[in-house]
Scaffold this motif. Structure first.
Motif, short mmCIF file in Angstrom:
data_model
loop_
_atom_site.label_atom_id
_atom_site.label_comp_id
_atom_site.label_asym_id
_atom_site.label_seq_id
_atom_site.Cartn_x
_atom_site.Cartn_y
_atom_site.Cartn_z
N SER A 79 47.78 56.97 92.40
CA SER A 79 48.91 56.13 92.01
C SER A 79 48.35 54.88 91.37
O SER A 79 47.44 54.24 91.93
CB SER A 79 49.76 55.77 93.24
OG SER A 79 50.53 54.63 93.00
N LEU A 80 48.86 54.55 90.21
CA LEU A 80 48.39 53.35 89.52
C LEU A 80 48.60 52.12 90.39
O LEU A 80 47.69 51.28 90.54
CB LEU A 80 49.14 53.20 88.19
CG LEU A 80 48.77 51.98 87.34
CD1 LEU A 80 47.31 52.05 86.91
CD2 LEU A 80 49.69 51.90 86.13
N ILE A 123 37.02 57.05 91.17
CA ILE A 123 38.47 57.25 91.25
C ILE A 123 38.91 58.11 90.07
O ILE A 123 38.68 57.77 88.91
CB ILE A 123 39.22 55.90 91.21
CG1 ILE A 123 38.66 54.94 92.26
CG2 ILE A 123 40.71 56.13 91.40
CD1 ILE A 123 38.80 55.40 93.68
N ASP A 124 39.59 59.21 90.37
CA ASP A 124 39.97 60.18 89.35
C ASP A 124 41.49 60.34 89.37
O ASP A 124 42.09 60.53 90.44
CB ASP A 124 39.30 61.52 89.66
CG ASP A 124 39.40 62.52 88.51
OD1 ASP A 124 40.34 62.39 87.71
OD2 ASP A 124 38.55 63.41 88.43
N VAL A 125 42.11 60.31 88.21
CA VAL A 125 43.56 60.47 88.13
C VAL A 125 43.99 61.86 88.60
O VAL A 125 45.17 62.08 88.89
CB VAL A 125 44.08 60.23 86.70
CG1 VAL A 125 43.80 58.81 86.26
CG2 VAL A 125 43.48 61.23 85.72
N ARG A 126 43.03 62.80 88.70
CA ARG A 126 43.38 64.16 89.12
C ARG A 126 43.64 64.24 90.62
O ARG A 126 44.19 65.23 91.10
CB ARG A 126 42.26 65.13 88.74
CG ARG A 126 42.20 65.40 87.26
CD ARG A 126 40.97 66.20 86.89
NE ARG A 126 39.75 65.40 86.99
CZ ARG A 126 38.55 65.81 86.58
NH1 ARG A 126 38.43 67.01 86.06
NH2 ARG A 126 37.50 65.04 86.68
N LEU A 156 42.60 58.06 97.42
CA LEU A 156 42.81 56.62 97.63
C LEU A 156 43.15 56.30 99.08
O LEU A 156 42.74 55.26 99.60
CB LEU A 156 43.92 56.12 96.70
CG LEU A 156 43.61 56.16 95.20
CD1 LEU A 156 44.82 55.69 94.41
CD2 LEU A 156 42.41 55.30 94.87
N ARG A 157 43.88 57.18 99.73
CA ARG A 157 44.29 56.90 101.10
C ARG A 157 43.11 56.87 102.06
O ARG A 157 43.20 56.31 103.17
CB ARG A 157 45.30 57.95 101.58
CG ARG A 157 44.72 59.34 101.75
CD ARG A 157 45.75 60.35 102.22
NE ARG A 157 45.18 61.67 102.43
CZ ARG A 157 44.95 62.54 101.45
NH1 ARG A 157 45.27 62.22 100.20
NH2 ARG A 157 44.40 63.72 101.72
#
Length: 307
Positions: A69-70, A61-64, A41-42
């Motif tokens: 961060s939500l 976008i992957d939560v892994r 994300l950064r």
């Protein structure tokens, strides 16, 4: 994040692991999006610095991701909506837990959010984490009962108009002596046409030469043959395009791959280019002999419509 002078479309693709994000990213890339999967994300704001984007962008976008961060994801969506003047889409791919579990059982992979626990725990944990993202989604597609083909068709309905991308048509002449080229979708046979090979002054020339074109055109069957090919492709290509394919390959063969098939390939390519299709030309036998450059052989005459 720097504002784009001419904002283009941006699609954020997310959802629970196993719901089809990778498939969606590949489909969007085929549609002409610049696609990046699993991007931290950064890093995303840096993509919009400097020159305006030349193509719409799809970001997986992957939560892994370690910096996931939500709150950061939702903030990023807000920023993109502002910077692209509302042209940012949050695409959420949903799937029922039992289907996700079955998919993980089939692949025997560990769930990324339950490395030391059962997949059921990881699936439930991830769905709960992403619930605020699901409620924010601009487009929500439930893939529970969709095959990859079905998902592709659904994404085409939503995003095909985001680019000028059309089905690309690759035409190639070839010699039947060396066999039908691998991977072609359909083949047309020119061997019934009068053969310039038996004319001594034409034998060393190719279908790119005017004398050969005139000789082949003197066969009254050529115009009928070209008309029937055009009629068939006028029906088939839009149907193939609607099915979601991005590329179709057509082989046109004669005995030696030097004269008749080259003439017909060039003629068909011109017709398709005039109709607006994205066309590329290859002359397999001429390329093998070093008589013409590969892939883009004689394409300059198509008025810049080829690739």
């Amino acid at each position: 994040m720097a504002t784009q002078p001419n904002p283009t479309r941006v699609v954020l693709v997310t959802g629970p692991s196993g719901a089809g994000r990778s498939t969606a990213i590949n489909v969007l890339e085929d549609l002409g999006f610049e696609a990046i999967d699993n991007i931290p994300l950064r890093m995303i704001p840096r993509l919009f610095e400097g020159e305006p984007l030349a193509h719409p962008m799809a970001l997986g976008i992957d939560v892994r991701n370690r910096d996931f961060s939500l709150a950061r994801l939702l903030e990023l969506h807000d920023d993109l909506l502002r910077e692209t003047e509302g042209n940012a889409t949050l695409l959420y791919l949903d799937c029922r837990p039992d289907i996700l579990l079955r998919r993980y059982s089939e692949t025997r992979r560990r769930h990324p959010m339950a490395q030391a626990e059962t997949p059921e725990i990881g699936i439930a944990r991830e769905i709960e984490l992403l619930r605020p993202v699901e409620s924010r989604a601009d487009i929500l597609i439930d893939t529970s009962n969709l095959s990859p083909h079905d998902l592709k068709a659904e994404l085409h309905q939503w995003f095909a108009d985001a680019t000028s991308q059309k089905l690309s048509v690759a035409l190639q002449s070839f010699s039947y002596k060396r066999g039908i080229p691998h991977g072609v979708d359909m083949v047309f046979d020119c061997r019934f046409l009068s053969n310039p090979h038996w004319e001594a002054h034409l034998r060393g020339k190719t279908g790119l030469d005017a004398e050969v074109r005139e000789f082949v055109a003197s066969d009254s069957r050529l115009s009928t043959f070209l008309g029937k090919i055009s009629d068939m492709l006028a029906f088939l290509l839009p149907e193939v395009d609607r099915e979601g394919k991005t590329h179709v390959s057509i082989g046109i063969g004669c005995t030696g791959g030097q004269h008749r098939s080259v003439v017909v390939t060039e003629q068909v390519a011109r017709t398709l280019a005039v109709q607006g299709w994205r066309v590329s030309i290859g002359h397999k036998e001429l390329e093998r002999r070093g008589m013409v450059p590969a892939v883009t052989a004689a394409s300059a005459d198509l008025g810049g419509t080829t690739e």
